[in-house]
Structure formats: structure tokens, C-alpha cells
Design an enzyme around this catalytic site. Structure first.
Site, PDB file in Angstrom:
ATOM      1  N   GLY A   1       2.682   2.061  10.816  1.00  0.00           N
ATOM      2  CA  GLY A   1       3.581   3.198  10.676  1.00  0.00           C
ATOM      3  C   GLY A   1       4.317   3.568  11.946  1.00  0.00           C
TER       4      GLY A   1
ATOM      5  N   ASN B   1       0.869  -1.180   0.000  1.00  0.00           N
ATOM      6  CA  ASN B   1       0.000   0.000   0.000  1.00  0.00           C
ATOM      7  C   ASN B   1       0.902   1.226   0.000  1.00  0.00           C
ATOM      8  OD1 ASN B   1      -1.788   2.043   0.499  1.00  0.00           O
ATOM      9  ND2 ASN B   1      -2.413   1.306   2.538  1.00  0.00           N
TER      10      ASN B   1
ATOM     11  N   GLU C   1      -4.936  -5.343  10.533  1.00  0.00           N
ATOM     12  CA  GLU C   1      -3.939  -4.301  10.752  1.00  0.00           C
ATOM     13  C   GLU C   1      -4.242  -3.609  12.080  1.00  0.00           C
ATOM     14  OE1 GLU C   1      -2.028  -2.809   6.889  1.00  0.00           O
ATOM     15  OE2 GLU C   1      -3.962  -1.824   6.998  1.00  0.00           O
TER      16      GLU C   1
ATOM     17  N   GLU D   1      -6.680   4.090   7.897  1.00  0.00           N
ATOM     18  CA  GLU D   1      -6.630   5.544   7.705  1.00  0.00           C
ATOM     19  C   GLU D   1      -7.954   6.073   7.155  1.00  0.00           C
ATOM     20  OE1 GLU D   1      -2.948   5.316   5.556  1.00  0.00           O
ATOM     21  OE2 GLU D   1      -2.038   4.644   7.425  1.00  0.00           O
TER      22      GLU D   1
ATOM     23  N   HIS E   1      -9.486   0.689   4.943  1.00  0.00           N
ATOM     24  CA  HIS E   1      -8.161   0.812   5.559  1.00  0.00           C
ATOM     25  C   HIS E   1      -8.269   1.663   6.822  1.00  0.00           C
ATOM     26  CE1 HIS E   1      -4.065   2.195   6.277  1.00  0.00           C
ATOM     27  NE2 HIS E   1      -3.709   1.055   5.739  1.00  0.00           N
TER      28      HIS E   1
ATOM     29  N   LYS F   1       0.045   4.250  -0.159  1.00  0.00           N
ATOM     30  CA  LYS F   1      -0.594   5.408   0.495  1.00  0.00           C
ATOM     31  C   LYS F   1      -0.438   6.658  -0.388  1.00  0.00           C
ATOM     32  CE  LYS F   1      -0.148   3.044   4.871  1.00  0.00           C
ATOM     33  NZ  LYS F   1      -0.005   3.101   6.330  1.00  0.00           N
TER      34      LYS F   1
ATOM     35  N   SER G   1       3.854  -2.327  10.219  1.00  0.00           N
ATOM     36  CA  SER G   1       5.317  -2.336  10.402  1.00  0.00           C
ATOM     37  C   SER G   1       5.973  -3.648   9.974  1.00  0.00           C
ATOM     38  CB  SER G   1       5.667  -1.981  11.849  1.00  0.00           C
ATOM     39  OG  SER G   1       5.172  -0.685  12.176  1.00  0.00           O
TER      40      SER G   1
END
Ligand code: 13P
Length: 253
Positions: free
Chosen positions: A174, A10, A168, A98, A96, A12, A214
Site C-alpha cells: 500500500g 485481496n 509481501e 495486516e 496477511h 481488503k 504495490s
């Protein structure tokens, strides 16, 4: 029969068309004898055509990072699944972390996106995962069950079987703080048992559950060796060919 590993990158909001094409070209070269692993990359919308063209006939698939739940209409700034499919996508990420936490997408809306993906001929990758506060409150299983219950509502068993799930944990995205292989395995095993309770046995056997948060070339092998971890959804380490390929190699070992 074992599930074929599935590694997705991904990107992003990184890599415009020229940079995306360069990364796709590097992946095409490095993965020319790819056989044992399914691979996909999710560039920003604007870079999808360049990447799809570069990766034609390579076996590396293109995924959209998001899609709108309607097929067309007055939705300024949005992109529907059908256009993404025409541009060369095979998969679409839905929900996702985010999208959920920064853009406020609800489970209901994410469910509409999963249905829209199927209507458009795309395979959804439904992302789920708890926040740190939810983990500390020992609510991981409740949160995952709710995200699955609503996210997969109304799908036929055959559709669920071809959906990829991505676990996730929000606190691992991140942050450099990966879930331990055992923490990830426990969550994945819960997700598979949830599927087994609701769908015919073939569904739980077939659904691939990726871990994301990560993942890097050093921790990938141990995570991927867990029985219910069938792949990875990779953020930062997918932005360089070398580290993304390292993760793919760990999956094919
Ligand atoms: P990182 O690999 O950068 O933690 O991102 C994970 C992720 O959100 C992939 O979708």
C-alpha cells in the site's frame, strides 16, 4: 515443468455486496477466455456469497481474507473455514500482514489457521514478509525462516505442496514502493531453498510463491519474469477490473 501463474486480488475492507458483484461481473466478462493463469479474488466476508455466485463456472476462484482456527463455537464475530467453503471459497489467506500487525496474529495462531483451512477443504495462502526495520537490520532471511517454520509446522509434505506462499514485504504494501524484481527474487529463492532443505524435492518445485506489495500493470511483467516469482497477491490494483486484468495479462504473456 513450470508452475502455473497464480494471481489473487485481496479486496481488503472494500466493496460491499453490490459493488463486489459489479466487479466480479466485469472480471467474468474480461477473463472469459482465461486459460494460462489461475485467478482468485478475496472479497470481504459479507460479499463472498454474491461474488461466488457471480463467478460460478468461470474458473475464477474465491478466497477468504481470513478464517477462525476453530470449526465452530462461541467466538463472536469470527467465521470458520467450513462456512467459507460452503459459501463458495476455494482458498483462504492466512497471516496477511495486516492480520499480523494490526490484529496481533502470532505465527502460532496463523499455523492453527493453516491447519483449519485444510480441515475445512480450503487451500491456504500463507502470507509472510519482513518489516522495513527488519530489512534494514539485514534480518530478512531469519524473519522469513521463522514465519515458515512456525506457519507450516505439522503439515504433511503433500499439504505444503498445495499451499501457496505470498511474500509481501510490509514496507511495500500500500505504499507504492515495490520491491525491486531482484529484491523479490532473492527473497523468493530463499523461501524455495528453505522448502528444499526440509521437504522432498517435489514440494519446492510445486509450491507457488506470490509476490505482493504495490503490484500494478506496469511493474507486474518484470516481477513475474523472475524465476521464483509464480504470481502476485494484489491489493489496490485489484479493486478495478482494468488494472487487475492488466496484471493477469502480464502473467499470461
Ligand atoms: P497493495 O497491492 O495495495 O500494496 O497491497 C498488497 C497486499 O497487501 C495484498 O494482500
Amino acid at each position: 515443468m513450470g508452475r502455473r501463474p497464480f494471481i489473487a486480488g485481496n479486496w481488503k475492507m472494500h466493496k460491499g455486496p453490490a459493488e463486489a458483484d459489479a466487479l466480479a461481473r466485469a472480471l467474468k466478462t474480461a477473463l472469459s477466455d482465461l486459460t494460462a493463469v489461475d485467478v482468485a479474488v478475496a472479497p470481504p466476508f459479507i460479499s463472498i456469497p454474491a461474488v461466488a455466485q457471480r463467478l460460478q463456472h468461470t474458473g475464477i476462484h474465491v478466497a477468504a481474507q481470513n478464517l477462525h482456527e476453530e470449526l465452530s463455537g462461541a467466538f463472536t464475530g469470527e467465521v470458520p473455514g467450513e462456512m467459507l467453503r460452503q459459501a463458495g471459497c476455494t482458498y483462504a489467506l492466512c497471516g496477511h500482514s495486516e492480520r499480523r500487525h494490526i490484529f496481533g496474529e502470532s505465527d502460532e495462531r496463523i499455523n492453527r489457521k493453516v491447519h483449519a483451512a485444510f480441515r475445512s477443504g480450503l487451500l491456504p495462502i500463507l502470507c509472510i514478509g519482513e518489516t522495513l526495520a527488519q530489512r534494514e537490520a539485514e534480518r530478512v532471511e531469519d524473519v522469513l525462516a521463522q514465519q515458515l517454520e512456525t506457519g507450516l509446522a505439522g503439515l504433511e509434505a503433500d499439504q505444503v505442496a498445495t499451499t501457496t506462499l505470498a511474500y509481501e514485504p510490509v514496507w511495500a504494501i500500500g505504499t507504492g514502493r515495490t520491491a525491486s524484481p531482484q529484491q523479490a527474487q532473492d527473497a523468493h529463492a530463499f523461501v524455495r531453498s528453505w522448502l528444499n532443505e526440509r521437504f522432498p524435492a517435489y514440494v519446492g518445485k510445486q509450491v507457488r510463491i506470490q509476490y505482493g506489495g504495490s503490484v500494478n500493470p506496469s511493474n507486474a511483467a518484470e516481477l513475474l519474469s523472475q524465476p521464483d516469482i509464480d504470481g502476485a497477491l494484489v491489493g489496490g490494483a485489484a479493486l478495478k477490473a482494468e488494472s487487475f486484468v492488466g496484471i493477469i495479462q502480464a502473467a499470461s504473456a
